[in-house]
Design a protein around this motif. Structure first.
Motif, PDB file in Angstrom:
ATOM      1  N   LEU A 109      35.022 -26.136 -26.234  1.00 56.20           N
ATOM      2  CA  LEU A 109      33.748 -26.825 -26.003  1.00 56.20           C
ATOM      3  C   LEU A 109      32.856 -26.716 -27.235  1.00 56.20           C
ATOM      4  O   LEU A 109      32.190 -27.694 -27.622  1.00 56.20           O
ATOM      5  CB  LEU A 109      33.055 -26.216 -24.786  1.00 56.20           C
ATOM      6  N   TYR A 110      32.844 -25.550 -27.864  1.00 51.37           N
ATOM      7  CA  TYR A 110      32.081 -25.354 -29.102  1.00 51.37           C
ATOM      8  C   TYR A 110      32.509 -26.370 -30.160  1.00 51.37           C
ATOM      9  O   TYR A 110      31.664 -27.010 -30.810  1.00 51.37           O
ATOM     10  CB  TYR A 110      32.308 -23.926 -29.617  1.00 51.37           C
ATOM     11  N   VAL A 111      33.819 -26.545 -30.333  1.00 56.14           N
ATOM     12  CA  VAL A 111      34.349 -27.487 -31.328  1.00 56.14           C
ATOM     13  C   VAL A 111      33.889 -28.909 -31.014  1.00 56.14           C
ATOM     14  O   VAL A 111      33.406 -29.636 -31.895  1.00 56.14           O
ATOM     15  CB  VAL A 111      35.887 -27.412 -31.373  1.00 56.14           C
ATOM     16  N   LEU A 112      34.047 -29.317 -29.764  1.00 53.76           N
ATOM     17  CA  LEU A 112      33.683 -30.680 -29.371  1.00 53.76           C
ATOM     18  C   LEU A 112      32.188 -30.949 -29.569  1.00 53.76           C
ATOM     19  O   LEU A 112      31.796 -31.998 -30.109  1.00 53.76           O
ATOM     20  CB  LEU A 112      34.071 -30.925 -27.910  1.00 53.76           C
ATOM     21  N   LEU A 113      31.368 -29.992 -29.151  1.00 58.09           N
ATOM     22  CA  LEU A 113      29.924 -30.170 -29.285  1.00 58.09           C
ATOM     23  C   LEU A 113      29.491 -30.151 -30.752  1.00 58.09           C
ATOM     24  O   LEU A 113      28.580 -30.903 -31.145  1.00 58.09           O
ATOM     25  CB  LEU A 113      29.176 -29.090 -28.500  1.00 58.09           C
ATOM     26  N   TYR A 114      30.147 -29.308 -31.550  1.00 52.55           N
ATOM     27  CA  TYR A 114      29.800 -29.255 -32.977  1.00 52.55           C
ATOM     28  C   TYR A 114      30.071 -30.602 -33.650  1.00 52.55           C
ATOM     29  O   TYR A 114      29.213 -31.133 -34.372  1.00 52.55           O
ATOM     30  CB  TYR A 114      30.577 -28.151 -33.688  1.00 52.55           C
ATOM     31  N   PHE A 115      31.249 -31.161 -33.418  1.00 53.96           N
ATOM     32  CA  PHE A 115      31.579 -32.435 -34.055  1.00 53.96           C
ATOM     33  C   PHE A 115      30.712 -33.573 -33.512  1.00 53.96           C
ATOM     34  O   PHE A 115      30.369 -34.501 -34.255  1.00 53.96           O
ATOM     35  CB  PHE A 115      33.065 -32.749 -33.885  1.00 53.96           C
ATOM     36  N   TYR A 116      30.351 -33.481 -32.245  1.00 49.85           N
ATOM     37  CA  TYR A 116      29.451 -34.500 -31.682  1.00 49.85           C
ATOM     38  C   TYR A 116      28.081 -34.413 -32.348  1.00 49.85           C
ATOM     39  O   TYR A 116      27.490 -35.443 -32.713  1.00 49.85           O
ATOM     40  CB  TYR A 116      29.328 -34.319 -30.175  1.00 49.85           C
ATOM     41  N   GLN A 117      27.582 -33.173 -32.495  1.00 49.23           N
ATOM     42  CA  GLN A 117      26.292 -33.008 -33.179  1.00 49.23           C
ATOM     43  C   GLN A 117      26.385 -33.453 -34.633  1.00 49.23           C
ATOM     44  O   GLN A 117      25.457 -34.080 -35.161  1.00 49.23           O
ATOM     45  CB  GLN A 117      25.845 -31.547 -33.100  1.00 49.23           C
ATOM     46  N   GLY A 160      39.600 -23.118 -37.142  1.00 49.23           N
ATOM     47  CA  GLY A 160      38.909 -21.888 -37.511  1.00 49.23           C
ATOM     48  C   GLY A 160      38.702 -21.751 -39.008  1.00 49.23           C
ATOM     49  O   GLY A 160      37.848 -20.974 -39.449  1.00 49.23           O
ATOM     50  N   LEU A 161      39.458 -22.483 -39.803  1.00 52.65           N
ATOM     51  CA  LEU A 161      39.254 -22.526 -41.249  1.00 52.65           C
ATOM     52  C   LEU A 161      38.349 -23.686 -41.651  1.00 52.65           C
ATOM     53  O   LEU A 161      37.534 -23.567 -42.568  1.00 52.65           O
ATOM     54  CB  LEU A 161      40.597 -22.653 -41.969  1.00 52.65           C
ATOM     55  N   ILE A 162      38.497 -24.806 -40.977  1.00 47.72           N
ATOM     56  CA  ILE A 162      37.767 -26.023 -41.350  1.00 47.72           C
ATOM     57  C   ILE A 162      36.280 -25.927 -40.997  1.00 47.72           C
ATOM     58  O   ILE A 162      35.405 -26.222 -41.826  1.00 47.72           O
ATOM     59  CB  ILE A 162      38.396 -27.251 -40.655  1.00 47.72           C
ATOM     60  N   ILE A 163      35.966 -25.493 -39.777  1.00 47.35           N
ATOM     61  CA  ILE A 163      34.575 -25.499 -39.314  1.00 47.35           C
ATOM     62  C   ILE A 163      33.683 -24.535 -40.101  1.00 47.35           C
ATOM     63  O   ILE A 163      32.550 -24.905 -40.459  1.00 47.35           O
ATOM     64  CB  ILE A 163      34.516 -25.241 -37.795  1.00 47.35           C
ATOM     65  N   PRO A 164      34.127 -23.309 -40.427  1.00 51.22           N
ATOM     66  CA  PRO A 164      33.275 -22.462 -41.271  1.00 51.22           C
ATOM     67  C   PRO A 164      32.951 -23.101 -42.620  1.00 51.22           C
ATOM     68  O   PRO A 164      31.816 -22.983 -43.102  1.00 51.22           O
ATOM     69  CB  PRO A 164      34.118 -21.192 -41.448  1.00 51.22           C
ATOM     70  N   ILE A 165      33.924 -23.781 -43.223  1.00 50.20           N
ATOM     71  CA  ILE A 165      33.660 -24.456 -44.500  1.00 50.20           C
ATOM     72  C   ILE A 165      32.630 -25.563 -44.305  1.00 50.20           C
ATOM     73  O   ILE A 165      31.715 -25.750 -45.120  1.00 50.20           O
ATOM     74  CB  ILE A 165      34.968 -25.021 -45.095  1.00 50.20           C
TER      75      ILE A 165
END
Length: 427
Positions: free
Chosen positions: A122-130, A193-198
Motif C-alpha cells: 500500500l505504501y508503494v502504491l500510494l507513493y507512486f500515486y502521490q 526497496g532500492l528504487i524508492i529510496p533513490i
C-alpha cells in the motif's frame, strides 16, 4: 474467532498509528482522536503484562516505555507543561508497551508478515500515486512550501510511514534467498526497496538500505563470490556516481556541501545544543524534558521559537532527541536493544528483524526513525518477531541438548549411522 479479531484490530491499529499515512483528505481532528484512543487503549491493555516476562528484548522495551511515561512528569517539573498537553503530545511515541500485549496474545509471526507486506505494498502504491499527482498534497508534508517541488534533481516526496515499507522490503530480501513460494513477488518488492529510496533522495534512507542489501548478499559466501559481489557493488556505485541522473547528482551535491561545513553544519550545532545546553536542570539531564506540545504550551512555544531563530529541530538529531525528551534510561534501552540485535541468535528466515534494527542504528544520529510514529509500529513488530523467534530457537536448542544428553547417559545411540558404527566397533 478471537484470533481473527486480534488480527483485525492489529490491521486497524497499523493504519491509525501511521495516521493513515498522514492523509490530508481526512479531517485532522478525527485522525488525532482515533490515534489517541487507539494508542492509549493499546497501552492500557498492555500494561498488565509489562512485567510478566524476562530475557530477550523485554528489558530494553521496559526501559524505553517507562522513560517515555515518566518524561511527562519531567515536562511538568522542568517546563510547567500540563499533564494533558504532555499526554496529547506523547501519545504518538507511547505505543511501545504493545510489544508485551503481542507476547501475551502470541500473535503468529506469519500473520504479522502478511500485515507488514500488505501495508508495504500500500505504501508503494500510494507513493507512486502521490508522485504522479505532485501538484496536490494528498499524503505527508512538503519539505518547504505548500506543494511538492523539485529538489536534488527530482520531485522530492519523503512519503510518511517508511518504517512499515522498510520492514516489508527486508522481509522480501530475506525470502528471495530462501526456498519459498512467490519468489518473483519478493524479488520485485526488493527491487522497489532500492528504487524508492533513490527517488526520495534522502541520504540516510539510501545508504541504510544499500548497506543492508550488500551485507545480506555478501555474508556466508565463498571468497570468490564475495569478491564478485564486492566488485559488482563497487561498480554499481561508480556507475551511479558518474551517471547523469539528476537525483543522484543532487544527493552528491548536498553531501559535498554538508561535508565542507563541518562543525558549522546545522545538525551538528543542534545536536550539541540538545546534548549540553537544552535541559534546564540536572533532573532533566537524567530523566529527559518530555515531548513539547508544539506552539501550544510554554515549552512548545519555546521549541517553536528555537526552530525559527536557530533552525534547531529535534527531528534532525535522532537518538539525541530521544535523550533530550526521554532521558538517559531510554538511551540505555536503545543501547541494550542494539546490543542484543548483535548477540541474540535468530533463525535465518527471520533475519529481516535484525536488519530492521540495524537500519535504525545506522540512521539513529541524523533521523527520527528511532522514535517517530512513522516507524514505531514497525519497530514493535520487528522486536516482537525477533524476541519470539529467538526465544523459541533457544528453547528448541535446550530441548535438543537435553534429549542428546539424556540419550548419551542412557547409552542410546544418537542416530542410525552411529548405531551401525558402534556395532562394527563391537564386532
Amino acid at each position: 474467532m478471537k484470533a481473527h479479531l486480534h488480527l483485525l484490530a492489529l490491521v486497524l491499529l497499523v493504519a491509525i498509528s501511521l495516521n493513515f499515512f498522514d492523509a490530508k483528505f481526512i479531517p485532522a481532528k478525527i485522525v488525532n482522536y482515533l490515534e489517541f484512543a487507539a494508542v492509549m487503549g493499546s497501552v492500557l491493555l498492555a500494561v498488565p503484562y509489562m512485567f510478566d516476562r524476562t530475557g530477550g528484548f523485554v528489558l530494553p522495551v521496559q526501559l524505553i516505555s517507562l522513560s517515555i511515561i515518566f518524561s511527562m512528569v519531567m515536562a511538568y517539573i522542568s517546563w510547567g507543561q500540563g499533564i494533558r498537553d504532555s499526554l496529547l503530545e506523547t501519545s504518538q511515541y507511547l505505543l511501545w508497551p504493545l510489544f508485551f500485549l503481542l507476547l501475551h496474545l502470541k500473535i503468529p509471526i506469519r500473520s504479522l508478515e502478511k500485515i507488514v507486506l500488505a501495508y508495504g505494498l500500500l505504501y508503494v502504491l500510494l507513493y507512486f500515486y502521490q508522485y504522479a499527482n505532485a501538484h496536490t498534497v494528498l499524503f505527508g508534508k512538503p519539505i518547504s512550501g505548500d506543494e511538492f517541488t523539485e529538489q536534488r534533481g527530482t520531485i522530492r516526496i519523503v512519503f510518511p510511514g517508511a518504517g512499515i515499507f522498510l520492514l516489508a522490503i527486508f522481509i522480501s530480501l530475506t525470502k528471495i534467498t530462501q526456498a519459498v513460494k512467490y519468489r518473483w513477488f519478493y524479488l520485485g518488492f526488493a527491487l522497489l526497496g532500492l528504487i524508492i529510496p533513490i527517488m526520495q533522495v534522502t541520504r540516510q534512507f539510501i545508504a541504510g538500505v544499500f548497506l543492508i542489501y550488500f551485507y545480506h548478499f555478501f555474508k556466508r559466501q565463498s571468497f570468490v563470490k564475495k569478491a564478485l559481489i564486492l566488485g559488482t557493488f563497487a561498480g554499481g556505485i561508480l556507475v551511479l556516481v558518474n551517471s547523469d541522473l539528476p537525483m543522484v547528482q543532487g544527493v552528491i551535491d548536498v553531501q559535498q556541501r554538508d561535508a565542507k561545513l563541518g562543525k558549522d553544519y546545522i545538525r551538528v550545532q543542534a545536536g550539541e545544543y540538545f546534548l549540553t545546553d537544552f535541559s534546564p536542570n540536572v533532573l532533566s539531564q537524567v530523566f529527559g524534558n518530555g515531548a513539547p506540545n508544539w506552539g501550544i504550551s510554554r515549552y512548545g512555544k519555546f521549541m517553536e521559537r528555537l526552530s525559527h531563530t536557530q533552525e534547531y529541530f529535534l527531528s534532525d538529531v535522532g537518538i539525541i532527541a530521544v535523550y533530550a525528551m526521554f532521558g538517559i534510561f531510554a538511551i540505555v534501552g536503545f543501547g541494550l536493544m542494539w546490543y542484543k540485535s548483535f548477540t541474540l541468535a535468530l533463525p535465518e528466515k527471520f533475519v529481516y528483524a535484525k536488519y530492521y534494527l540495524w537500519y535504525l542504528l545506522f540512521t539513529s544520529f541524523t533521523w527520527y526513525s528511532v522514535y517517530h510514529y512513522h516507524y514505531l509500529i514497525a519497530t514493535i513488530f520487528a522486536l516482537y518477531i525477533y524476541h519470539r523467534a529467538s526465544m523459541e530457537e533457544k528453547k528448541r536448542l535446550m530441548i535438543r541438548n537435553l534429549i542428546r544428553n539424556s540419550a548419551a547417559a542412557a547409552g542410546i545411540p544418537r542416530n542410525i549411522s552411529q548405531a551401525k558404527k558402534d556395532t562394527v566397533i563391537n564386532e
